[in-house]
Scaffold this active site. Structure first.
Site, PDB file in Angstrom:
ATOM      1  N   ASP A  27     -24.426   3.816 -13.310  1.00 20.42           N
ATOM      2  CA  ASP A  27     -24.907   5.376 -13.922  1.00 20.42           C
ATOM      3  C   ASP A  27     -22.892   5.579 -14.642  1.00 20.42           C
ATOM      4  OD1 ASP A  27     -23.906   5.928 -11.481  1.00 20.42           O
ATOM      5  OD2 ASP A  27     -24.699   7.788 -12.285  1.00 20.42           O
TER       6      ASP A  27
ATOM      7  N   ARG B  73     -29.448   4.095 -14.900  1.00 18.74           N
ATOM      8  CA  ARG B  73     -29.137   2.761 -14.639  1.00 18.74           C
ATOM      9  C   ARG B  73     -30.681   2.701 -14.948  1.00 18.74           C
ATOM     10  NH1 ARG B  73     -26.705   4.865  -9.451  1.00 18.74           N
ATOM     11  NH2 ARG B  73     -26.323   7.819  -9.428  1.00 18.74           N
TER      12      ARG B  73
ATOM     13  N   LYS C 139     -16.304  -5.941  -8.133  1.00 22.42           N
ATOM     14  CA  LYS C 139     -14.873  -6.238  -9.306  1.00 22.42           C
ATOM     15  C   LYS C 139     -13.784  -7.195  -8.526  1.00 22.42           C
ATOM     16  CE  LYS C 139     -15.723  -2.073 -12.472  1.00 22.42           C
ATOM     17  NZ  LYS C 139     -15.661  -1.147 -12.841  1.00 22.42           N
TER      18      LYS C 139
ATOM     19  N   LYS D 236     -27.078   5.756  -5.256  1.00 19.66           N
ATOM     20  CA  LYS D 236     -28.376   5.081  -5.724  1.00 19.66           C
ATOM     21  C   LYS D 236     -28.685   3.941  -6.204  1.00 19.66           C
ATOM     22  CE  LYS D 236     -29.117  10.017  -6.599  1.00 19.66           C
ATOM     23  NZ  LYS D 236     -29.223  11.457  -8.119  1.00 19.66           N
ATOM     24  N   GLY D 237     -26.997   3.461  -6.557  1.00 26.32           N
ATOM     25  CA  GLY D 237     -27.328   2.214  -8.008  1.00 26.32           C
ATOM     26  C   GLY D 237     -27.850   0.755  -6.573  1.00 26.32           C
TER      27      GLY D 237
ATOM     28  N   ASP E 101     -16.462  -1.754  -5.178  1.00 27.86           N
ATOM     29  CA  ASP E 101     -15.464  -1.866  -6.080  1.00 27.86           C
ATOM     30  C   ASP E 101     -14.170  -2.059  -5.255  1.00 27.86           C
ATOM     31  OD1 ASP E 101     -13.516  -0.444  -8.317  1.00 27.86           O
ATOM     32  OD2 ASP E 101     -14.918   0.676  -8.822  1.00 27.86           O
TER      33      ASP E 101
ATOM     34  N   GLU F 167     -26.173  -4.379  -1.787  1.00 28.42           N
ATOM     35  CA  GLU F 167     -25.366  -2.937  -2.533  1.00 28.42           C
ATOM     36  C   GLU F 167     -25.203  -3.477  -3.858  1.00 28.42           C
ATOM     37  OE1 GLU F 167     -23.770  -0.460  -3.172  1.00 28.42           O
ATOM     38  OE2 GLU F 167     -22.866   0.132  -1.808  1.00 28.42           O
ATOM     39  N   ASP F 168     -24.879  -2.447  -4.747  1.00 32.07           N
ATOM     40  CA  ASP F 168     -24.466  -2.929  -6.167  1.00 32.07           C
ATOM     41  C   ASP F 168     -23.675  -3.128  -6.727  1.00 32.07           C
ATOM     42  OD1 ASP F 168     -24.475   0.109  -5.819  1.00 32.07           O
ATOM     43  OD2 ASP F 168     -24.122   0.245  -7.906  1.00 32.07           O
TER      44      ASP F 168
ATOM     45  N   PHE G 247     -15.449  -0.131 -17.003  1.00 30.59           N
ATOM     46  CA  PHE G 247     -16.565   0.148 -16.110  1.00 30.59           C
ATOM     47  C   PHE G 247     -18.222   0.685 -16.942  1.00 30.59           C
ATOM     48  CE2 PHE G 247     -18.747   3.999 -15.827  1.00 30.59           C
ATOM     49  CZ  PHE G 247     -18.706   5.163 -15.324  1.00 30.59           C
ATOM     50  N   VAL G 248     -18.782   0.125 -15.719  1.00 37.38           N
ATOM     51  CA  VAL G 248     -20.169  -0.690 -16.542  1.00 37.38           C
ATOM     52  C   VAL G 248     -20.856   0.325 -16.113  1.00 37.38           C
ATOM     53  CG1 VAL G 248     -19.601  -3.582 -16.365  1.00 37.38           C
ATOM     54  CG2 VAL G 248     -19.965  -2.070 -14.128  1.00 37.38           C
TER      55      VAL G 248
HETATM   56  C1  PRP Z   1     -21.293   3.381  -5.762  1.00 36.93           C
HETATM   57  C2  PRP Z   1     -21.774   1.622  -6.122  1.00 36.93           C
HETATM   58  C3  PRP Z   1     -21.372   1.357  -4.558  1.00 36.93           C
HETATM   59  C4  PRP Z   1     -19.761   2.748  -3.894  1.00 36.93           C
HETATM   60  C5  PRP Z   1     -18.782   1.218  -4.521  1.00 36.93           C
HETATM   61  O1  PRP Z   1     -21.603   4.599  -5.601  1.00 36.93           O
HETATM   62  O2  PRP Z   1     -23.808   2.104  -5.173  1.00 36.93           O
HETATM   63  O3  PRP Z   1     -21.796   2.108  -3.231  1.00 36.93           O
HETATM   64  O4  PRP Z   1     -20.153   3.201  -5.370  1.00 36.93           O
HETATM   65  O5  PRP Z   1     -17.269   1.559  -4.746  1.00 36.93           O
HETATM   66  P1  PRP Z   1     -16.011   1.074  -3.256  1.00 36.93           P
HETATM   67  O6  PRP Z   1     -15.605   0.200  -3.678  1.00 36.93           O
HETATM   68  O7  PRP Z   1     -15.111   1.607  -4.402  1.00 36.93           O
HETATM   69  O8  PRP Z   1     -16.660   2.077  -2.183  1.00 36.93           O
HETATM   70  P2  PRP Z   1     -21.173   5.939  -6.034  1.00 36.93           P
HETATM   71  O9  PRP Z   1     -20.530   6.424  -5.334  1.00 36.93           O
HETATM   72  O10 PRP Z   1     -20.897   6.158  -7.757  1.00 36.93           O
HETATM   73  O11 PRP Z   1     -23.305   6.237  -5.730  1.00 36.93           O
HETATM   74  P3  PRP Z   1     -24.498   5.970  -6.878  1.00 36.93           P
HETATM   75  O12 PRP Z   1     -24.920   4.971  -6.372  1.00 36.93           O
HETATM   76  O13 PRP Z   1     -25.297   6.308  -6.234  1.00 36.93           O
HETATM   77  O14 PRP Z   1     -24.020   5.991  -8.112  1.00 36.93           O
END
Ligand code: PRP
Length: 183
Positions: A163, A169, A135, A47-48, A107, A103-104, A156-157
């Site tokens: 979220d 969010r 990141k 959902k990010g 990481d 993508e948001d 941790f942002v």
């Molecule tokens: C987060 C973010 C990316 C992913 C990045 O999603 O939105 O999709 O993690 O992480 P990575 O680079 O380590 O693969 P999350 O699983 O937290 O779901 P959300 O978007 O619903 O919060």
């Protein structure tokens, strides 16, 4: 939701609302220039990416359509294994389309590296990745990113789609969550 409402739960602001507005306009201009005369399919990861998608898509001048995926990473605790499960797939075929993954945050980079490969294998005419935040760890894996909004430190942002336990969010900036909230 503005900063004032969560002031006692965050330690600092990393990206202000004004910076977001300015950078999203710049990213949209880059997309408009590269894809002039074409139509793009924006693929958001739930959902990010919801907030970034809403702003970026409306800033584009080229025609675009939108589709969404929901993904889940198998892994123990907070360590991602890199094996991704599709919880919700795209509604339509992407064969022959110019896909832009929105993508948001990148990481570990595992989600994006898997997703870009998967969409390419479905026969997209092209696949580009636009990420709002990145990141430092993302540099360690081979993630095919075209545009990045902001490089941020490994903290941790929350906010602008990101979220903690589904909260924050809707915060209109990106902030570092105070560790007292999750410890
Ligand atoms: C987060 C973010 C990316 C992913 C990045 O999603 O939105 O999709 O993690 O992480 P990575 O680079 O380590 O693969 P999350 O699983 O937290 O779901 P959300 O978007 O619903 O919060």
């Amino acid at each position: 939701m503005n900063l004032e409402s969560v002031k006692n739960q965050i330690t600092k602001v990393l990206v202000t609302e004004e910076q977001i507005v300015g950078r999203v306009a710049e990213l949209a201009a880059e997309i408009d220039a590269k894809y002039a005369g074409k139509e793009v399919l924006l693929v958001g990861v739930l959902k990010g990416a919801v907030m970034f998608m809403a702003d970026l898509s409306r800033a584009l001048q080229i025609p675009s359509t939108m589709d969404w995926m929901a993904l889940s990473s198998y892994g123990s605790g907070t360590v991602s294994s890199g094996v991704i499960r599709i919880l919700k797939d795209l509604d339509a075929e992407i064969h022959g389309k110019h896909v832009i993954i929105v993508e948001d945050i990148i990481d570990s980079g595992l989600t994006l590296s898997w997703l870009a490969g998967t969409l390419e294998s479905r026969g997209a005419a092209s696949v580009d990745v636009v990420a709002f935040l990145r990141k430092p760890d993302a540099a360690k894996v081979d993630v095919p990113v075209w545009l990045v909004g902001f490089d941020i430190p490994n903290e941790f942002v929350v906010g602008y789609g990101l979220d903690y336990n589904e909260h924050y969010r809707t915060l209109n900036c990106v902030a570092v969550l105070d560790p007292k909230v999750y410890s």
